[in-house]
Design a protein around this motif. Structure first.
Motif, mmCIF file in Angstrom:
data_model
loop_
_atom_site.group_PDB
_atom_site.id
_atom_site.type_symbol
_atom_site.label_atom_id
_atom_site.label_comp_id
_atom_site.label_asym_id
_atom_site.label_seq_id
_atom_site.Cartn_x
_atom_site.Cartn_y
_atom_site.Cartn_z
ATOM 1 N N VAL A 138 15.921 3.898 7.391
ATOM 2 C CA VAL A 138 15.314 4.032 6.122
ATOM 3 C C VAL A 138 14.162 3.675 6.058
ATOM 4 O O VAL A 138 13.435 2.403 6.667
ATOM 5 C CB VAL A 138 15.956 3.410 4.709
ATOM 6 C CG1 VAL A 138 15.157 3.587 3.645
ATOM 7 C CG2 VAL A 138 17.424 3.924 4.623
ATOM 8 N N ASP A 139 12.932 4.512 5.746
ATOM 9 C CA ASP A 139 11.462 4.242 5.933
ATOM 10 C C ASP A 139 11.059 3.697 4.553
ATOM 11 O O ASP A 139 10.597 4.341 3.656
ATOM 12 C CB ASP A 139 10.755 5.519 6.218
ATOM 13 C CG ASP A 139 9.183 5.037 6.470
ATOM 14 O OD1 ASP A 139 8.779 4.029 6.214
ATOM 15 O OD2 ASP A 139 8.463 5.852 6.869
ATOM 16 N N GLU A 140 11.174 2.297 4.652
ATOM 17 C CA GLU A 140 11.007 1.651 3.349
ATOM 18 C C GLU A 140 9.572 1.677 2.878
ATOM 19 O O GLU A 140 9.283 1.517 1.597
ATOM 20 C CB GLU A 140 10.968 0.154 3.342
ATOM 21 C CG GLU A 140 12.760 -0.363 3.407
ATOM 22 C CD GLU A 140 13.117 -0.169 4.885
ATOM 23 O OE1 GLU A 140 14.332 -0.523 5.254
ATOM 24 O OE2 GLU A 140 12.409 0.279 5.986
ATOM 25 N N CYS A 141 8.652 1.952 3.771
ATOM 26 C CA CYS A 141 7.159 1.906 3.471
ATOM 27 C C CYS A 141 6.912 3.134 2.450
ATOM 28 O O CYS A 141 5.731 3.309 1.958
ATOM 29 C CB CYS A 141 6.369 2.257 4.764
ATOM 30 S SG CYS A 141 6.529 0.740 5.911
ATOM 31 N N VAL A 142 7.879 4.229 2.460
ATOM 32 C CA VAL A 142 7.490 5.485 1.675
ATOM 33 C C VAL A 142 7.650 4.998 0.348
ATOM 34 O O VAL A 142 6.863 5.627 -0.655
ATOM 35 C CB VAL A 142 8.663 6.410 1.816
ATOM 36 C CG1 VAL A 142 8.576 7.528 0.859
ATOM 37 C CG2 VAL A 142 8.877 6.915 3.006
ATOM 38 N N ASP A 143 8.187 3.887 -0.133
ATOM 39 C CA ASP A 143 8.090 3.475 -1.632
ATOM 40 C C ASP A 143 7.049 2.338 -1.938
ATOM 41 O O ASP A 143 7.001 1.539 -2.852
ATOM 42 C CB ASP A 143 9.515 2.643 -1.919
ATOM 43 C CG ASP A 143 10.660 3.771 -2.083
ATOM 44 O OD1 ASP A 143 10.270 5.004 -2.238
ATOM 45 O OD2 ASP A 143 11.592 3.614 -1.717
ATOM 46 N N SER A 144 6.335 2.306 -0.738
ATOM 47 C CA SER A 144 5.046 1.135 -0.970
ATOM 48 C C SER A 144 5.478 -0.130 -1.409
ATOM 49 O O SER A 144 5.036 -0.634 -2.616
ATOM 50 C CB SER A 144 4.031 1.788 -1.833
ATOM 51 O OG SER A 144 3.327 2.858 -1.557
ATOM 52 N N PRO A 145 6.271 -0.811 -0.848
ATOM 53 C CA PRO A 145 6.807 -2.276 -1.099
ATOM 54 C C PRO A 145 5.951 -3.008 -0.979
ATOM 55 O O PRO A 145 6.091 -4.475 -1.540
ATOM 56 C CB PRO A 145 8.144 -2.401 -0.023
ATOM 57 C CG PRO A 145 7.520 -1.716 0.830
ATOM 58 C CD PRO A 145 6.620 -0.531 0.718
ATOM 59 N N CYS A 146 4.872 -3.158 -0.191
ATOM 60 C CA CYS A 146 3.700 -3.934 0.071
ATOM 61 C C CYS A 146 2.839 -4.436 -1.379
ATOM 62 O O CYS A 146 2.387 -3.535 -1.947
ATOM 63 C CB CYS A 146 3.055 -4.090 1.141
ATOM 64 S SG CYS A 146 4.232 -4.005 2.730
ATOM 65 N N SER A 147 2.265 -5.518 -1.343
ATOM 66 C CA SER A 147 1.011 -6.094 -2.130
ATOM 67 C C SER A 147 0.079 -5.532 -1.910
ATOM 68 O O SER A 147 -0.321 -4.822 -0.792
ATOM 69 C CB SER A 147 1.262 -7.424 -2.429
ATOM 70 O OG SER A 147 0.828 -7.947 -1.239
ATOM 71 N N ALA A 148 -0.970 -5.518 -2.857
ATOM 72 C CA ALA A 148 -2.374 -4.998 -2.744
ATOM 73 C C ALA A 148 -2.978 -5.529 -1.456
ATOM 74 O O ALA A 148 -2.774 -6.700 -0.887
ATOM 75 C CB ALA A 148 -3.231 -4.988 -3.901
ATOM 76 N N ASN A 149 -3.715 -4.756 -0.765
ATOM 77 C CA ASN A 149 -4.853 -5.279 0.163
ATOM 78 C C ASN A 149 -3.865 -5.367 1.460
ATOM 79 O O ASN A 149 -4.291 -6.629 2.259
ATOM 80 C CB ASN A 149 -5.374 -6.501 -0.048
ATOM 81 C CG ASN A 149 -6.548 -6.186 -1.322
ATOM 82 O OD1 ASN A 149 -6.872 -5.339 -1.259
ATOM 83 N ND2 ASN A 149 -6.285 -7.480 -2.096
ATOM 84 N N SER A 150 -2.652 -4.675 1.678
ATOM 85 C CA SER A 150 -1.988 -5.010 2.831
ATOM 86 C C SER A 150 -1.241 -3.543 3.131
ATOM 87 O O SER A 150 -1.390 -2.717 2.542
ATOM 88 C CB SER A 150 -0.716 -5.998 2.627
ATOM 89 O OG SER A 150 0.207 -5.509 1.457
ATOM 90 N N SER A 151 -1.015 -3.721 4.481
ATOM 91 C CA SER A 151 -0.227 -2.403 5.063
ATOM 92 C C SER A 151 1.201 -2.569 5.359
ATOM 93 O O SER A 151 1.601 -3.506 5.901
ATOM 94 C CB SER A 151 -1.156 -2.162 6.253
ATOM 95 O OG SER A 151 -2.414 -1.712 5.908
#
Length: 211
Positions: free
Chosen positions: A153-166
Protein backbone atom coordinates in the motif's frame (compact mmCIF):
# COMPACT_ATOMS: atom_id res chain seq x y z
CA UNK A 1 -31.31 -101.19 5.36
CA UNK A 2 -29.17 -98.64 7.09
CA UNK A 3 -30.72 -96.40 9.71
CA UNK A 4 -30.27 -93.38 7.37
CA UNK A 5 -31.84 -95.11 4.36
CA UNK A 6 -35.31 -95.82 3.02
CA UNK A 7 -36.60 -99.28 2.26
CA UNK A 8 -38.51 -99.79 -0.97
CA UNK A 9 -40.48 -103.03 -1.36
CA UNK A 10 -40.15 -104.85 -4.67
CA UNK A 11 -41.72 -108.03 -6.02
CA UNK A 12 -40.11 -110.83 -4.08
CA UNK A 13 -37.54 -108.53 -2.51
CA UNK A 14 -36.76 -104.94 -1.47
CA UNK A 15 -34.21 -102.22 -2.11
CA UNK A 16 -32.42 -99.75 0.17
CA UNK A 17 -31.58 -96.17 -0.79
CA UNK A 18 -29.70 -93.71 1.42
CA UNK A 19 -31.72 -90.70 2.47
CA UNK A 20 -31.02 -87.26 1.13
CA UNK A 21 -27.86 -85.93 2.69
CA UNK A 22 -26.25 -89.36 2.88
CA UNK A 23 -24.28 -91.46 0.41
CA UNK A 24 -23.83 -95.23 0.16
CA UNK A 25 -25.52 -98.39 -1.15
CA UNK A 26 -28.42 -98.20 1.27
CA UNK A 27 -27.08 -100.92 3.46
CA UNK A 28 -24.25 -98.63 4.46
CA UNK A 29 -24.83 -94.85 4.48
CA UNK A 30 -22.51 -92.02 5.43
CA UNK A 31 -23.14 -88.34 5.82
CA UNK A 32 -22.55 -86.44 2.59
CA UNK A 33 -20.43 -83.29 2.95
CA UNK A 34 -22.44 -81.06 0.65
CA UNK A 35 -19.94 -78.24 1.22
CA UNK A 36 -17.47 -80.38 -0.72
CA UNK A 37 -19.71 -82.17 -3.20
CA UNK A 38 -21.82 -79.13 -4.02
CA UNK A 39 -24.07 -76.67 -2.26
CA UNK A 40 -26.22 -73.73 -3.24
CA UNK A 41 -24.77 -71.22 -0.80
CA UNK A 42 -24.27 -67.67 -2.04
CA UNK A 43 -20.81 -66.65 -3.24
CA UNK A 44 -20.56 -64.35 -0.21
CA UNK A 45 -21.65 -67.07 2.24
CA UNK A 46 -19.90 -69.87 4.13
CA UNK A 47 -21.12 -73.46 3.98
CA UNK A 48 -21.13 -75.52 7.20
CA UNK A 49 -21.79 -79.25 6.94
CA UNK A 50 -24.28 -80.81 9.35
CA UNK A 51 -25.43 -84.40 9.83
CA UNK A 52 -27.49 -85.16 6.79
CA UNK A 53 -27.58 -81.57 5.58
CA UNK A 54 -25.72 -78.24 5.62
CA UNK A 55 -26.30 -74.60 6.46
CA UNK A 56 -25.30 -71.41 4.66
CA UNK A 57 -24.31 -68.30 6.59
CA UNK A 58 -23.62 -64.93 5.00
CA UNK A 59 -20.08 -63.72 5.54
CA UNK A 60 -19.25 -60.75 7.75
CA UNK A 61 -20.38 -57.56 6.05
CA UNK A 62 -23.29 -59.28 4.30
CA UNK A 63 -26.83 -60.15 5.32
CA UNK A 64 -29.40 -62.66 4.13
CA UNK A 65 -30.34 -66.32 4.50
CA UNK A 66 -27.02 -67.62 3.19
CA UNK A 67 -28.43 -68.58 -0.15
CA UNK A 68 -28.99 -64.95 -0.94
CA UNK A 69 -26.61 -62.38 0.57
CA UNK A 70 -26.54 -58.61 0.17
CA UNK A 71 -23.81 -56.18 1.17
CA UNK A 72 -24.44 -54.32 4.43
CA UNK A 73 -24.00 -50.57 4.06
CA UNK A 74 -22.13 -49.92 7.29
CA UNK A 75 -21.95 -46.23 6.41
CA UNK A 76 -25.68 -45.98 7.15
CA UNK A 77 -24.78 -46.49 10.80
CA UNK A 78 -24.46 -43.04 12.33
CA UNK A 79 -21.05 -42.17 13.72
CA UNK A 80 -19.38 -45.39 12.60
CA UNK A 81 -16.28 -43.48 11.47
CA UNK A 82 -16.12 -40.83 14.18
CA UNK A 83 -15.85 -37.07 13.79
CA UNK A 84 -13.90 -35.28 11.04
CA UNK A 85 -14.05 -38.33 8.75
CA UNK A 86 -16.19 -39.73 5.96
CA UNK A 87 -17.35 -43.31 5.43
CA UNK A 88 -16.93 -45.14 2.13
CA UNK A 89 -18.86 -48.41 1.78
CA UNK A 90 -17.09 -51.37 0.16
CA UNK A 91 -18.20 -54.93 -0.60
CA UNK A 92 -18.41 -56.61 2.79
CA UNK A 93 -16.70 -53.79 4.64
CA UNK A 94 -16.13 -50.03 4.75
CA UNK A 95 -13.35 -47.46 4.86
CA UNK A 96 -13.03 -44.36 7.02
CA UNK A 97 -11.20 -41.45 5.41
CA UNK A 98 -10.19 -38.25 7.19
CA UNK A 99 -11.75 -35.08 5.80
CA UNK A 100 -9.61 -32.54 4.00
CA UNK A 101 -7.47 -30.68 6.51
CA UNK A 102 -7.28 -33.62 8.92
CA UNK A 103 -4.91 -36.57 9.33
CA UNK A 104 -5.19 -39.87 11.16
CA UNK A 105 -3.39 -40.14 14.51
CA UNK A 106 -4.05 -43.12 16.79
CA UNK A 107 -7.12 -44.02 14.72
CA UNK A 108 -8.58 -40.53 15.11
CA UNK A 109 -8.74 -37.68 12.62
CA UNK A 110 -7.02 -34.60 14.04
CA UNK A 111 -6.66 -31.14 12.58
CA UNK A 112 -3.62 -30.34 10.43
CA UNK A 113 -2.03 -27.01 11.39
CA UNK A 114 -1.12 -25.87 7.90
CA UNK A 115 0.47 -22.71 9.29
CA UNK A 116 2.93 -24.53 11.54
CA UNK A 117 3.81 -27.09 8.88
CA UNK A 118 4.28 -24.38 6.23
CA UNK A 119 1.92 -26.07 3.78
CA UNK A 120 -0.38 -23.06 3.42
CA UNK A 121 -0.77 -20.91 0.32
CA UNK A 122 -0.62 -17.55 2.06
CA UNK A 123 1.39 -14.75 0.47
CA UNK A 124 4.83 -14.05 1.89
CA UNK A 125 3.45 -10.73 3.18
CA UNK A 126 0.40 -12.32 4.83
CA UNK A 127 -0.31 -13.99 8.16
CA UNK A 128 -1.64 -17.55 8.28
CA UNK A 129 -4.33 -18.37 10.87
CA UNK A 130 -5.17 -22.03 11.47
CA UNK A 131 -8.85 -23.04 11.64
CA UNK A 132 -10.49 -26.47 12.17
CA UNK A 133 -9.77 -28.37 8.96
CA UNK A 134 -8.45 -25.34 7.12
CA UNK A 135 -6.75 -21.94 7.53
CA UNK A 136 -7.17 -18.28 6.60
CA UNK A 137 -4.73 -15.73 5.18
CA UNK A 138 -4.71 -12.01 5.98
CA UNK A 139 -2.35 -9.44 4.47
CA UNK A 140 0.01 -7.77 6.94
CA UNK A 141 -0.30 -4.08 7.81
CA UNK A 142 0.91 -2.00 4.92
CA UNK A 143 -0.34 -4.50 2.35
CA UNK A 144 -3.67 -5.01 0.63
CA UNK A 145 -5.23 -8.11 -0.94
CA UNK A 146 -7.00 -11.35 -0.16
CA UNK A 147 -4.16 -12.93 1.80
CA UNK A 148 -3.12 -15.15 -1.07
CA UNK A 149 -2.03 -12.14 -3.10
CA UNK A 150 -0.81 -9.04 -1.22
CA UNK A 151 0.45 -5.80 -2.72
CA UNK A 152 2.21 -2.92 -1.00
CA UNK A 153 0.00 0.00 0.00
CA UNK A 154 1.42 3.40 -1.00
CA UNK A 155 0.63 5.27 2.21
CA UNK A 156 2.11 8.48 0.74
CA UNK A 157 -0.97 8.86 -1.46
CA UNK A 158 -2.90 9.95 1.64
CA UNK A 159 -0.21 12.50 2.64
CA UNK A 160 0.35 11.15 6.16
CA UNK A 161 3.38 13.33 6.90
CA UNK A 162 3.27 16.74 8.65
CA UNK A 163 3.97 20.07 7.01
CA UNK A 164 7.47 20.79 5.71
CA UNK A 165 8.24 17.09 5.27
CA UNK A 166 8.27 14.56 2.46
CA UNK A 167 6.80 11.06 2.46
CA UNK A 168 8.84 8.11 1.17
CA UNK A 169 6.95 4.88 0.56
CA UNK A 170 8.58 1.67 1.81
CA UNK A 171 7.60 -1.96 1.37
CA UNK A 172 4.81 -2.40 3.88
CA UNK A 173 5.33 1.02 5.47
CA UNK A 174 6.52 4.59 4.86
CA UNK A 175 8.80 7.21 6.37
CA UNK A 176 8.62 10.99 6.73
CA UNK A 177 11.73 13.16 6.22
CA UNK A 178 12.01 16.86 6.91
CA UNK A 179 12.56 18.98 3.83
CA UNK A 180 15.88 20.80 3.35
CA UNK A 181 16.15 23.68 5.74
CA UNK A 182 13.98 22.06 8.40
CA UNK A 183 14.82 19.93 11.42
CA UNK A 184 12.57 17.60 13.35
CA UNK A 185 11.68 18.69 16.87
CA UNK A 186 9.08 16.91 18.95
CA UNK A 187 7.87 15.14 15.83
CA UNK A 188 7.41 18.38 13.90
CA UNK A 189 9.64 19.76 11.14
CA UNK A 190 10.63 23.27 12.19
CA UNK A 191 12.55 25.80 10.21
CA UNK A 192 16.33 25.84 10.77
CA UNK A 193 17.71 29.32 11.45
CA UNK A 194 20.81 29.18 9.27
CA UNK A 195 21.73 32.70 10.27
CA UNK A 196 22.84 31.35 13.64
CA UNK A 197 25.83 29.87 11.82
CA UNK A 198 26.87 33.29 10.40
CA UNK A 199 26.86 32.13 6.81
CA UNK A 200 27.08 35.67 5.37
CA UNK A 201 30.32 37.61 4.90
CA UNK A 202 31.47 40.83 6.53
CA UNK A 203 29.45 43.95 6.08
CA UNK A 204 26.31 41.89 5.31
CA UNK A 205 23.21 40.93 7.16
CA UNK A 206 21.67 37.42 7.27
CA UNK A 207 17.93 37.13 7.10
CA UNK A 208 16.41 33.74 7.77
CA UNK A 209 13.58 32.60 5.54
CA UNK A 210 11.44 29.41 5.86
CA UNK A 211 13.55 26.52 4.64
Amino acid sequence: CHLESSCQNTVGSYSCACNEGFVGDGNSCEDENECVTGDNCHAKATCSNTYGSYVCSCNVGFEGDGKSCQDINECAQEGICGINSSCSNTQGSFDCVCLSGYRKVNNQCVDIDECVQNIDSCHVNAQCQNTPGSYTCACLDGFAGNGYNCEDVDECVDSPCSANSSCVNLIGSYTCSCNDGFNKSNGICEDSNECLENPCGQNSRCENIPG
